[in-house]
Design a protein around this motif. Structure first.
Motif, PDB file in Angstrom:
ATOM      1  N   THR A  48      14.401 -20.003   1.333  1.00  0.00           N
ATOM      2  CA  THR A  48      13.258 -19.372   0.694  1.00  0.00           C
ATOM      3  C   THR A  48      12.586 -20.267  -0.323  1.00  0.00           C
ATOM      4  OG1 THR A  48      14.746 -18.360  -0.854  1.00  0.00           O
ATOM      5  CG2 THR A  48      14.055 -17.021   1.015  1.00  0.00           C
ATOM      6  N   GLY A  54       1.974 -18.356   4.590  1.00  0.00           N
ATOM      7  CA  GLY A  54       1.777 -16.912   4.635  1.00  0.00           C
ATOM      8  C   GLY A  54       0.890 -16.517   5.786  1.00  0.00           C
ATOM      9  N   PRO A  55       0.748 -15.203   6.007  1.00  0.00           N
ATOM     10  CA  PRO A  55      -0.081 -14.754   7.126  1.00  0.00           C
ATOM     11  C   PRO A  55      -1.556 -14.993   6.840  1.00  0.00           C
ATOM     12  CG  PRO A  55       0.590 -12.898   5.790  1.00  0.00           C
ATOM     13  CD  PRO A  55       1.264 -14.096   5.212  1.00  0.00           C
ATOM     14  N   VAL A  57      -5.051 -13.703   6.196  1.00  0.00           N
ATOM     15  CA  VAL A  57      -5.499 -12.434   5.623  1.00  0.00           C
ATOM     16  C   VAL A  57      -6.966 -12.234   5.970  1.00  0.00           C
ATOM     17  CG1 VAL A  57      -5.847 -11.178   3.486  1.00  0.00           C
ATOM     18  CG2 VAL A  57      -3.832 -12.615   3.760  1.00  0.00           C
ATOM     19  N   LYS A 135      -5.249  -9.242  -1.666  1.00  0.00           N
ATOM     20  CA  LYS A 135      -4.364 -10.170  -2.352  1.00  0.00           C
ATOM     21  C   LYS A 135      -3.716 -11.107  -1.350  1.00  0.00           C
ATOM     22  CE  LYS A 135      -2.601  -8.302  -6.566  1.00  0.00           C
ATOM     23  NZ  LYS A 135      -1.648  -7.453  -7.215  1.00  0.00           N
ATOM     24  N   VAL A 136      -3.784 -12.392  -1.657  1.00  0.00           N
ATOM     25  CA  VAL A 136      -3.145 -13.370  -0.789  1.00  0.00           C
ATOM     26  C   VAL A 136      -1.803 -13.790  -1.381  1.00  0.00           C
ATOM     27  CG1 VAL A 136      -3.358 -15.676   0.174  1.00  0.00           C
ATOM     28  CG2 VAL A 136      -5.322 -14.157   0.132  1.00  0.00           C
ATOM     29  N   ASP A 138       0.830 -12.328  -3.358  1.00  0.00           N
ATOM     30  CA  ASP A 138       1.310 -11.060  -3.906  1.00  0.00           C
ATOM     31  C   ASP A 138       2.752 -11.237  -4.393  1.00  0.00           C
ATOM     32  OD1 ASP A 138       1.384  -8.498  -4.641  1.00  0.00           O
ATOM     33  OD2 ASP A 138       1.606  -7.646  -2.634  1.00  0.00           O
ATOM     34  N   ARG A 181      -1.492 -18.267   1.739  1.00  0.00           N
ATOM     35  CA  ARG A 181      -0.332 -18.632   0.932  1.00  0.00           C
ATOM     36  C   ARG A 181       0.388 -19.798   1.576  1.00  0.00           C
ATOM     37  NH1 ARG A 181       4.693 -17.166   1.027  1.00  0.00           N
ATOM     38  NH2 ARG A 181       4.433 -15.434   2.466  1.00  0.00           N
ATOM     39  N   SER A 186       9.082 -17.362  -4.032  1.00  0.00           N
ATOM     40  CA  SER A 186      10.335 -16.631  -4.185  1.00  0.00           C
ATOM     41  C   SER A 186      10.976 -17.053  -5.490  1.00  0.00           C
ATOM     42  CB  SER A 186      11.273 -16.987  -3.033  1.00  0.00           C
ATOM     43  OG  SER A 186      11.619 -18.350  -3.121  1.00  0.00           O
TER      44      SER A 186
ATOM     45  N   GLU B 139      19.706 -19.927  -3.560  1.00  0.00           N
ATOM     46  CA  GLU B 139      18.754 -20.853  -4.150  1.00  0.00           C
ATOM     47  C   GLU B 139      18.255 -20.364  -5.505  1.00  0.00           C
ATOM     48  OE1 GLU B 139      18.072 -18.721  -1.909  1.00  0.00           O
ATOM     49  OE2 GLU B 139      16.155 -17.793  -2.397  1.00  0.00           O
TER      50      GLU B 139
ATOM     51  N   VAL C  32       7.166  -7.858  -0.062  1.00  0.00           N
ATOM     52  CA  VAL C  32       5.924  -8.422  -0.561  1.00  0.00           C
ATOM     53  C   VAL C  32       5.101  -8.795   0.645  1.00  0.00           C
ATOM     54  CG1 VAL C  32       4.949 -10.230  -1.948  1.00  0.00           C
ATOM     55  CG2 VAL C  32       7.150  -9.280  -2.532  1.00  0.00           C
ATOM     56  N   ASP C  34       1.671 -10.046   1.898  1.00  0.00           N
ATOM     57  CA  ASP C  34       0.379 -10.601   1.551  1.00  0.00           C
ATOM     58  C   ASP C  34      -0.693  -9.882   2.337  1.00  0.00           C
ATOM     59  OD1 ASP C  34       1.637 -12.475  -0.025  1.00  0.00           O
ATOM     60  OD2 ASP C  34       2.039 -13.745   1.711  1.00  0.00           O
ATOM     61  N   GLY C  35      -1.815  -9.722   1.670  1.00  0.00           N
ATOM     62  CA  GLY C  35      -2.949  -9.158   2.365  1.00  0.00           C
ATOM     63  C   GLY C  35      -2.887  -7.663   2.547  1.00  0.00           C
ATOM     64  N   GLU C  37      -2.310  -5.507  -0.401  1.00  0.00           N
ATOM     65  CA  GLU C  37      -2.862  -4.932  -1.622  1.00  0.00           C
ATOM     66  C   GLU C  37      -4.234  -5.522  -1.904  1.00  0.00           C
ATOM     67  OE1 GLU C  37      -0.451  -4.872  -5.146  1.00  0.00           O
ATOM     68  OE2 GLU C  37       1.357  -4.481  -3.959  1.00  0.00           O
ATOM     69  N   PHE C  38      -4.965  -4.783  -2.741  1.00  0.00           N
ATOM     70  CA  PHE C  38      -6.289  -5.286  -3.109  1.00  0.00           C
ATOM     71  C   PHE C  38      -6.226  -5.945  -4.483  1.00  0.00           C
ATOM     72  CE2 PHE C  38      -7.230  -1.983  -0.062  1.00  0.00           C
ATOM     73  CZ  PHE C  38      -8.184  -2.599   0.731  1.00  0.00           C
ATOM     74  N   VAL C  39      -7.097  -6.881  -4.705  1.00  0.00           N
ATOM     75  CA  VAL C  39      -7.215  -7.481  -6.025  1.00  0.00           C
ATOM     76  C   VAL C  39      -8.230  -6.659  -6.799  1.00  0.00           C
ATOM     77  CG1 VAL C  39      -7.437  -9.681  -7.195  1.00  0.00           C
ATOM     78  CG2 VAL C  39      -7.176  -9.617  -4.739  1.00  0.00           C
TER      79      VAL C  39
END
Lengths: 219, 454, 736, 284, 175
Positions: A48, A54-55, A57, A135-136, A138, A181, A186, B139, C32, C34-35, C37-39
């Motif tokens: 981690t 990240g995905p 968005v 949010k990217v 988060d 992201r 982490s 970690e 968690v 991503d994408g 939640e809203f900012v």
């Protein structure tokens, strides 16, 4: 091990010799295991904390970061990150600029006024509706990450270039369109940096590491 | 008094008798097994409900954060000490009368530990995070708190459980070979073949076996003492009045041996009856066992009194208040019941006529364990109800049905494990009984028969 | 502080944050994603709005009538927490628990969200247009004298608009009703000092003798008094002040007294006169007529009548003689009798004799805008409204800020009488008992989303006008502020006069700005003045002190002897006003329900307090359900036994026992208002709240009382948890 | 995880805390509560509910002892058989004492509760497994367990009441222990602001929610390291020292007594909360 | 030169012992006394004596295992504590010795037990393939003597066994 099952001479010397062998063997073994373990733990890149894309968005407007912040050579405008993400230096969040900031520039840029994204932007403005950005980056709700402290430390005290400082956690955003992201965000990843010694300012040789008490980041 | 065992009993007969206990069970077996599974079902249901709703359904509260789970946890840990006592301590003492009865005692050790371990899980508010207790490299550089007696518990119980399982298994290898040699088909054959590791009883095997068994026995004794001392540390290391007592570790160890012995008596009688092991689980052995139990009961009584006395003569008013509360407060009936079952009732065992009276012993041994269970509960509940801080004192703490359900189910779980064990593995150590017979007959040959009791 | 181009109103409208930011996930292993939640993002924002940093806006607390200044922490468009406004001289940045719970009144899930018109047994949602039209129609159809407005204490611009509306209707009746109000004290003060509400300087007093005034808990302005009390207790004043509380049922103030004297109910006046006599005997100069009146109140007799020992009377007199200035306060416990006025007068007389007037009893300032001065309420108002209703004199009834169906004694038969009123309009936040009786229920904005001004009755220094401003956008589009409603109603009547005001905000702003000279903003331009006003939350007004008359006189003072025994109803019922629930309007705020009563630590219920002696006599133990029966009714509640009550007294707290209101209040406890007897103060005609006699009997069941204290029952068992020592052993001036 | 680290810093790792050799360097948050000023009004408790997202559990759960008041007002009587409680009550706000040698910290199996460099007893909700040992070992019983999952329980935070929740404080789910944090979310912000300004947090710059609301100002809170802080001065005047379990002042027999004390000091927990004794006038 | 196995079963232990003694003394060609294996249903130290002094090495494993367990535990625990971001707990030192000793003690035992078992398996040659000749009787009540020798020695073996009243003699099939 075959020697063990062989019959051995029953003299005292033999016994002592065996004992000595075993002791040496055992000390060697302990040393080996400890050092191997020590090395493994410090050298291994745990899962981690490895880079972790990240995905993608879906944003309401595909904001072209490359156009705004990218290098001039690549057709970017090299706008400072904190021109738009203006809260980063004074708040725990970097923030999304209010719509008025986008409009502030774009109402004077006639050249792109009719492009689909800008049209969409003005639609929001006319409807007085905030753009529902997603949010990217988060973090869990029990984590308190403070942008201000990091910006103060690295940008203002240590004089690092803004894009480098931001980019350490956010990746090379200036090459992206919609931000994505790049780092795992982490705890292990945070800690890996907090453990390192960083110079306290641009000139000093004095270093400190990040704070290590739980409540600094957990809430 | 009669002999512990007949010297002239044929070795083949021993094999036959013991292997008979592995044969297809009677209908009653399945009925009891079903009941045990139903009991487990109750516990599983309760646990699922508690897991989903929150610990609140167990009716503990903020001043009273531990309950039956921890009490029963200690109870089961305590039960586990009997096996060690019989196999390790008596083995080192060369008390060969242990030989016919130690196997099931060791199995009991293992299964009690397996039951006790579950209570630690059930007790946790966030069971799904239990792996945080384990020291695994991560970690985040986060480790468990090695200062916590609960982590010591984790280490101690893991050590104890794995050592006991190994001890049980190693001690069983020659018997598994017997099973392998006498059973000729089916999954059992495969199982025994694999598990007996190719044991053939060669001199080399026996030689190493002997020293290994002895070594592990030597390790197990300090381990067993440390395990229950560490469990006692959960309490003694804290600052709760009623817990912070110096004599807690030996007190716990004595209590553990005590409840373990009582449980052995119970199971002894059951196995003797069910498997018709009259030849092996003989009344003279029972007599020795009962006397041992009586002695331990008196040790426990003594340590109990020492605990009270040291509190009473100490200057800690808080601890004194706590003791008075136990004896006079809402928990008084349970407290006095514990004294009665734990200290008064075992006096019966001093009388010869009861020492071999199996029905009475059966009841008494169960009551002794009730007393020992109450002891654990009396450590937990009144201490919480009457701690350092008067504002949070509390009387309203009667465990909910969820707690009772899980405690109830734990007995089913233990029964299930034990019953399966009895049908799969020989519950009497055949090779050691043979040894016993052999050595007894040798003794007879060389010495004139002694009149009267041993 | 606030940019001109971006005024407060604009802030609320334009802000429009996007996306839900209320996260309830917490500390589980939150995934968690991503994408998902809203900012938080805005259309337009001001410099002072920084995401994740709270912005504070000043306003005024509306949880009780004390008028404390509050400061709301607003983040991402939501108000999160209330703090005290340091600029308000009433509370100086401090607050009470009741005030803190203001956010729960605002975010309450049981608030009414749209206007409701009665349709059989149900309320039918209608539009505001229709609702206001209906009102217009109804008030147009009846004579002005048949229109009644029942409100709680009102002040400020809402009061002015209300008066204008009543005027526009041709002068309907305005009844100002408060269920628990110090109205007898007001009358007695008026008589003694010439003013209703003198300023009490607790901080200046060296000795305070309080006859049942719970100034730390629920009396007039508790936060202000608590602050003064803290100074009174410190060495600021030369020495640590001594508080003696005389009452029959211990209040929070009594629990903090150096000496709590349990007095036989109703004999407070006797003790006051006895003290004057003892002081005269000790050499204090007392006017001749007073001395003559009090001569017969010898210490022995007073002790016999009141149950206070001669020793304590002597020591109290000596203390008052020795340490000056002192302060004697008459609280609700002394006044709640048929002879309450006499008691209050006797107590005021003691103050005068001690020479405290002008020292610790100060004159307040006059209010520069009398039309905005607070209209103080009393129970007489409800009484007269009820009489008028019973006589069919009321055709249209408006109710605002009170819940009379809940607070009226059953003997008044208000609920039955109200059925005679053809059209009842209730302005309310919740469907309370009164709203259930209404024909039209109009939902109000919460105090945290509404514009108003308020002028508290008790102001600590000078005069001040409190600003109440919205801290966030309205939660529900279907609610409206009282000011807006009144403005809309006035537009129906006097369209020309009011058509210039788009809404109450513009009315308020122009009213304030046009008077900025008197409001201390002479030198500034309109916007600056207005912004400064809003950012302060209070406007300090220049007031001149009014005159006080201070000469002691015992003219016409007759204090009756102690009550005769009543074998059928042997106990006095003291309905206790609790600091958090007051008259019951705040009962639906769960923080208050779960906040333990300070003395009994009971939560979420009502109880019957009694002395151990009384309990022993009746064979009652804690937790027994007992029936408390008066001549007017009976209630059942759990018994709580403790020594902070006179053995002749039974006490039941007020505020609970709702049959409606909301999920947190409904069905909790019992309503002690219901069993009050119709006995009235002889001089003012006010309901004598403490005059009810009751009998107590066991109802058979027993429950475990839900309270915070454990079975140790407030005993420390010698563990030295809370330690106490004698004040003469300590040098307070050496402390930091 | 190197053995060199272990060996190099061995003497450091073996130092006890608190001790004169290892004092707090920048901050040591502490409190003092004047029981003579405390009127028992409960405002602090409600403020704490508001600030720290404490769930309102309702009557039934309260009856089972599942309440969550991080600061609770205790009320004690003189239990000497007198007819009336004529000296009033003794009110005592009890909250986590942030002990320097906190008994809860050593026993937590997962290290969810630790001591921070600022002298706070920290509770990390996400690390907690819910063994409740810390509560068992807390002599003040100032820790509260989430017996149920309040965020999903009816009528705890029904819409829209959840909008009041403070985003700076985690909403705790079931199975974790929680307790007073000295409003660490406020401390963190104050420390951050002070650092940006290049200074330490000034006295009075940061207030806990209970302190801020207290009408009588009975609660003082601040940094013991700061020589200008009121709380430090109070501790000093009262001769109460953080790392002493028997205060020197108690040994002396003087005409003028000092009021400062800490609760259950004899357990050597070294609490960070000092109480000032309540006073009663002897002339009446 | 191929070797063959021969297994003899006895039910009289004294006779078996005598047979072994005779085998030792007889100095049969093509037979090493170390190639003789005794199989018995019970642990039988007296009988094993005649086989001569054979060393047992399990205890060395025990020593190594226990030392390793203890040392490892201490170092791992102490360095984990020292590296756990130096979190202070309860005013105790960061590396508190008493609790670490407890854990060291437990791990000392665990290491000892585990490695002992390992040593046992190694020393006893387990798990083992079945030897070429085996009778279930040796796990019941008879003692078996398995010898390996040259073809030529077989007859001598048989003679000795028969002399000592062997109940049964099994012979490995010719390869």
């Amino acid at each position: 091990m075959s020697m063990l099952s062989r019959r051995q001479s029953n003299c005292l010397l033999g016994e002592l010799l065996t004992m000595y062998c075993f002791l040496r063997f055992s000390i060697l073994l302990v040393g080996l295991i400890v050092s191997a373990g020590s090395y493994a733990v410090s050298a291994a890149q745990p899962l981690t904390t490895a880079d972790d894309l990240g995905p993608k968005v879906e944003q309401p407007i595909e904001f072209p970061h490359d156009r705004h912040a990218g290098d001039a050579a690549k057709g970017g405008m090299q706008i400072n990150c904190m021109y738009c993400h203006t809260y980063a230096r004074r708040s725990i969040v970097a923030g999304i600029p209010p719509l008025q900031k986008c409009i502030g520039c774009h109402q004077n840029i006639e050249s792109v006024r009719e492009t689909p994204r800008i049209k969409k932007l003005f639609e929001y403005w006319e409807a007085k509706k905030a753009v529902p950005w997603k949010k990217v980056h988060d973090l869990p709700d029990f984590v308190r990450f403070n942008h201000e402290r990091h910006i103060q430390r690295f940008v203002f005290a240590q004089n690092k270039p803004v894009q480098e400082a931001c980019g350490y956690c956010h990746g090379d955003v200036k090459t992206m369109t919609v931000a994505r992201r790049q780092k795992p965000l982490s705890m292990g990843w945070c800690v890996s940096c907090h453990q390192k010694d960083h110079p306290v300012d641009a000139t000093s040789t004095k270093t400190t590491h990040g704070p290590n008490d739980c409540w600094q980041c957990h809430k | 008094m009669g002999k512990d065992i007949r010297e002239d009993i044929a070795w083949a007969q021993i094999n036959k008798d013991v292997l008979k206990s592995l044969e297809s069970p009677r209908r009653m077996y399945w009925v009891i097994l079903f009941i045990a599974i139903a009991m487990i079902g109750v516990a599983v249901g309760s646990e699922v409900y508690q897991y989903q709703t929150g610990m609140g359904v167990s009716n503990k509260n903020n001043s009273h954060v531990w309950g039956l789970y921890i009490a029963t946890f200690i109870f089961w840990i305590g039960m586990s000490h009997s096996g060690t006592l019989l196999s390790a301590i008596l083995h080192l003492m060369h008390a060969d009368w242990r030989k016919p009865i130690y196997r099931f005692a060791e199995a009991m050790t293992t299964f009690s530990l397996m039951t006790a371990g579950l209570f630690v899980l059930v007790h946790l508010g966030r069971l799904w995070m239990v792996y945080y207790v384990m020291p695994y490299p991560n970690e985040r550089w986060v480790w468990p708190n090695f200062q916590s007696p609960l982590v010591w518990d984790m280490f101690a119980i893991a050590t104890y459980l794995s050592s006991s399982v190994l001890f049980l298994y190693v001690g069983m290898i020659p018997d598994l070979a017997i099973c392998r040699d006498n059973i000729h088909a089916g999954w059992r054959k495969k199982l025994y073949t694999v598990m007996s590791l190719g044991w053939e009883g060669t001199d080399r095997q026996w030689r190493n076996f002997r020293i290994t068994y002895l070594t592990i026995a030597c390790f197990l004794i300090p381990l067993a003492v440390s395990v229950h001392s560490i469990v006692a540390s959960d309490f003694a290391m804290s600052n709760m009045p009623g817990w912070h007592v110096t004599s807690f570790p030996p007190y716990f160890v004595a209590g553990a041996l005590y409840s373990g012995c009582a449980a052995i008596i119970t199971l002894f009688i059951i196995l003797r009856y069910v498997f018709k092991f009259e030849e092996y689980m003989t009344l003279p052995i029972m007599k020795k066992l009962v006397r041992l139990t009586f002695a331990i009961a008196m040790v426990w009584t003594y340590l109990n009194l020492i605990e009270f006395a040291s509190v009473w003569y100490g200057h800690d008013q808080t601890a004194k208040d706590q003791l008075i509360f136990k004896a006079t407060g809402p928990y008084a009936p349970f407290f006095w019941a514990m004294i009665f079952f734990g200290s008064i009732l075992p006096l019966m065992l001093a009388f010869k006529r009861f020492q071999t009276h199996l029905p009475i012993l059966f009841i008494v041994s169960i009551l002794l364990n009730v007393g020992m269970w109450l002891e654990r509960w009396m450590i937990i509940a009144p201490s919480f109800a009457h701690g350092h801080y008067p504002w949070t004192w509390d009387h309203d703490q009667w465990p909910s049905l969820v707690q009772w359900g899980i405690v109830f189910g734990s007995f089913g779980w233990f029964t299930l494990l034990f019953m399966v064990f009895c049908k799969v593995f020989p519950s009497v150590s055949m090779y050691e009984v043979k040894e016993m017979v052999y050595h007894r007959s040798l003794a007879l040959k060389h010495k004139p028969a002694v009149k009267g009791d041993y | 502080m606030i940019e001109n181009s971006f005024n407060r109103r604009g802030f609320l409208k334009v802000l429009g944050w996007g996306g839900a930011t209320v996260a309830l996930s917490g500390c589980g292993n939150t995934s968690v994603e991503d994408g998902k939640e809203f900012v938080t993002s805005y259309v337009q924002t001001a410099d002072y709005i920084i995401p994740s940093i709270g912005t504070y806006f000043n306003s005024t607390c509306a949880q009780c009538d004390a008028g404390c200044g509050i400061m709301g922490r607003v983040r991402e468009g939501r108000v999160l927490k209330l703090e005290g406004n340091p600029k308000s001289s009433i509370n100086n940045g401090k607050m009470c628990g009741l005030g803190q719970a203001g956010v729960q009144a605002h975010y309450n899930p049981d608030r009414i969200r749209e206007p409701l018109l009665r349709n059989g047994d149900k309320g039918e949602a209608i539009t505001w247009e229709k609702a206001l039209g209906l009102i217009n129609e109804k008030v147009g159809g009846v004579k002005a004298e048949n229109i009644a407005f029942l409100t709680g204490g009102v002040s400020g611009h809402v009061k002015a608009l209300l008066k204008n509306y009543l005027d526009a209707l041709g002068s309907g009746h305005h009844y100002v009703y408060e269920a628990v109000a110090p109205s007898i004290m007001r009358a007695a003060n008026k008589k003694a000092y010439g003013i209703e509400m003198p300023r009490l300087r607790l901080d200046k007093a060296k000795v305070i003798v309080s006859f049942g005034a719970d100034f730390l808990g629920a009396w007039i302005s508790p936060v202000h008094f608590s602050q003064q009390y803290a100074r009174f207790r410190k060495a600021d004043n030369g020495e640590r002040g001594v508080l003696v509380q005389v009452e029959s049922k211990m209040t929070l103030t009594g629990a903090n007294a150096d000496r709590w004297l349990a007095i036989r109910p109703g004999t407070e006046g006797i003790l006051a006169l006895g003290l004057i006599n003892a002081l005269a005997a000790a050499g204090l100069s007392v006017p001749g007529d007073v001395a003559a009146v009090v001569k017969e109140y010898t210490t022995d007799r007073v002790s016999k009548d009141t149950g206070v020992s001669t020793e304590h009377i002597g020591r109290l007199a000596a203390l008052l003689k020795e340490r000056s200035p002192s302060l004697v306060i008459a609280g609700s416990a002394a006044e709640g009798y048929a002879h309450g006025s006499q008691n209050a007068t006797a107590i005021a007389l003691l103050n005068q004799v001690l020479g405290n007037v002008g020292k610790t009893v100060e004159a307040p300032s006059s209010v520069p805008f009398p039309q905005m001065a607070p209209a103080t309420g009393n129970r007489l108002a409800l009484q007269s409204l009820n009489d008028n209703v019973a006589q069919d004199k009321v055709k249209v009834l408006f109710t605002y800020g009170v819940n009379p169906v809940f607070t009226a004694p059953a003997s008044m038969k208000l609920k039955e009488n109200l059925k005679k009123v053809p059209f009842k309009v209730v302005f309310a936040h919740y469907m309370d008992e009164t709203a259930l009786e209404a024909d039209l229920v109009l939902p109000l904005n919460s105090a945290l989303e509404d514009w108003a001004t308020a002028m508290p009755e008790y102001v600590a220094e000078g005069a001040q006008l409190n600003i109440q401003q919205p801290l966030m956008e309205k939660l529900y589009p279907g609610t409206l502020g009282m000011g807006d409603i009144l403005l809309a109603l006035l537009k129906q009547r006097r369209p020309d006069e009011y058509k210039g005001y788009e809404d109450f905000y513009s009315y308020l702003r122009s009213a304030m700005v046009s008077n900025k000279g008197a409001l201390g903003g002479l030198a500034t331009d309109d916007d600056t003045f207005w912004d400064a006003t809003l950012s302060h939350g209070v406007v300090k007004l220049a007031g001149t002190p009014v005159n006080m008359s201070g000469s002691p006189s015992a003219k016409g003072l007759v204090v009756p002897g102690p009550f005769a025994e009543d074998s059928a109803y042997p106990f006095h019922l003291i309905p206790a006003v609790s600091a958090s629930l007051r008259d019951g309007r705040n009962a639906n705020e769960p923080w208050l329900q779960e906040s333990p009563d300070p003395l009994t630590t009971i939560v979420w219920d009502s109880w019957v307090e009694m002395h151990p002696k009384t309990a022993a006599k009746l064979g009652i133990v804690e937790g027994d359900i007992v029936e408390v029966a008066s001549r007017s009714g009976a209630i059942k509640a759990q018994a709580y036994v403790f020594t902070g009550i006179h053995p002749d007294v039974i006490s039941v707290p007020l505020g609970n026992g709702h049959e409606a209101l909301g999920r947190y209040a409904k069905g909790i406890g019992v309503n002690a208002f219901k069993i009050l007897d119709s006995v009235f103060d002889k001089e003012t005609g006010e309901l004598a709240m403490h005059e009810t006699r009751v009998k107590v009997s066991k109802a058979g069941q027993r429950v475990v009382i839900v309270k915070d204290e454990g079975p140790a029952g407030g005993n420390q068992m010698g563990r030295k948890i809370a330690v106490r020592m004698s004040s003469n052993k300590v040098n307070l001036s050496g402390e930091v | 995880m190197s053995i060199t680290n272990l060996l190099e810093n061995w003497s450091d790792f073996r130092q006890q805390h608190p001790s004169d050799e290892r004092p707090h360097r920048e901050y040591k948050w502490a409190m003092s509560i004047d029981l003579d000023s405390c009127t028992g009004c409960n405002a602090c408790s409600v403020a704490c509910y508001a600030e720290n997202n404490l769930p309102v559990v309702g009557k039934e759960k309260f009856a089972h002892g599942h309440s969550h008041h991080w600061i609770r007002i205790e009320r004690y009587w003189d239990n000497d058989g007198r007819e009336f409680a004529d000296q009033g009550a003794q009110f005592l706000p009890m909250l986590c004492q942030h002990c320097e040698s906190a008994p809860c910290e050593t026993v937590c199996p997962v290290g969810a509760t630790n001591h921070t460099a600022d002298g706070l007893n920290s509770q990390v909700y996400n690390r907690c497994v819910g063994s409740r040992y810390c509560n068992a070992n807390c002599p003040y019983k100032a820790r509260y367990f989430n017996w149920y999952d309040y965020p999903t329980t009816d009528n705890v935070w029904p819409e829209p009441m959840n909008q009041q929740l403070n985003p700076d404080v985690t909403v705790r789910g079931k199975g974790v222990m929680e307790k007073c944090t000295f409003c660490v979310q406020r401390l963190t912000v104050a420390k951050s602001n002070a650092r940006s300004a290049g200074r330490s947090v000034l006295d009075g710059e940061v207030q806990t929610a209970c302190q801020q609301v207290c009408p009588t100002g009975a609660i003082s809170f601040g940094n013991l390291v700061d020589p200008l802080a009121k709380v430090g001065k109070q501790w000093m005047t009262q001769q109460v020292e953080l790392n002493k379990d028997k205060q020197a002042k108690d040994a002396e027999e003087k005409a003028v007594k000092l009021r400062g004390y800490r609760i259950l000091e004899e357990l050597r927990t070294y609490p960070s909360v000092m109480y000032l004794e309540q006073l009663r006038e002897s002339a009446i | 030169m191929s070797k063959r196995h021969l297994l003899a079963l006895f039910n009289d232990f004294d006779e078996a012992v005598a047979a072994i003694a005779e085998l030792r003394g007889s100095n049969i060609k093509g037979f090493d006394i170390d190639d003789m294996i005794l199989k018995s249903p019970i642990e039988h130290p007296e009988v094993e004596e005649v086989l001569g002094d054979k060393p047992v090495n399990v205890q060395w494993f025990t020593l190594v295992g226990a030392c390793m367990g203890g040392l490892l535990a201490f170092f791992l625990v102490a360095s984990a504590q020292a590296n756990f971001f130096s979190q202070i707990k309860g005013g105790k030192p960061i590396v508190p010795l008493p609790p670490d000793f407890v854990l060291t003690y437990e791990m000392f035992i665990l290491g000892g037990v585990f490695i002992t078992i390992l040593g046992f398996l190694i020393c006893a040659g387990l798990p083992a393939k079945r030897s070429p000749l085996y009778s279930a009787k040796v796990s019941e009540d008879q003692i078996g003597i398995l010898v390996k020798g040259d073809e030529s020695a077989l007859v001598a073996f048989k003679t000795i066994f028969v002399k000592h009243k062997a109940l049964e003699i099994q012979e490995e099939a010719r390869k």
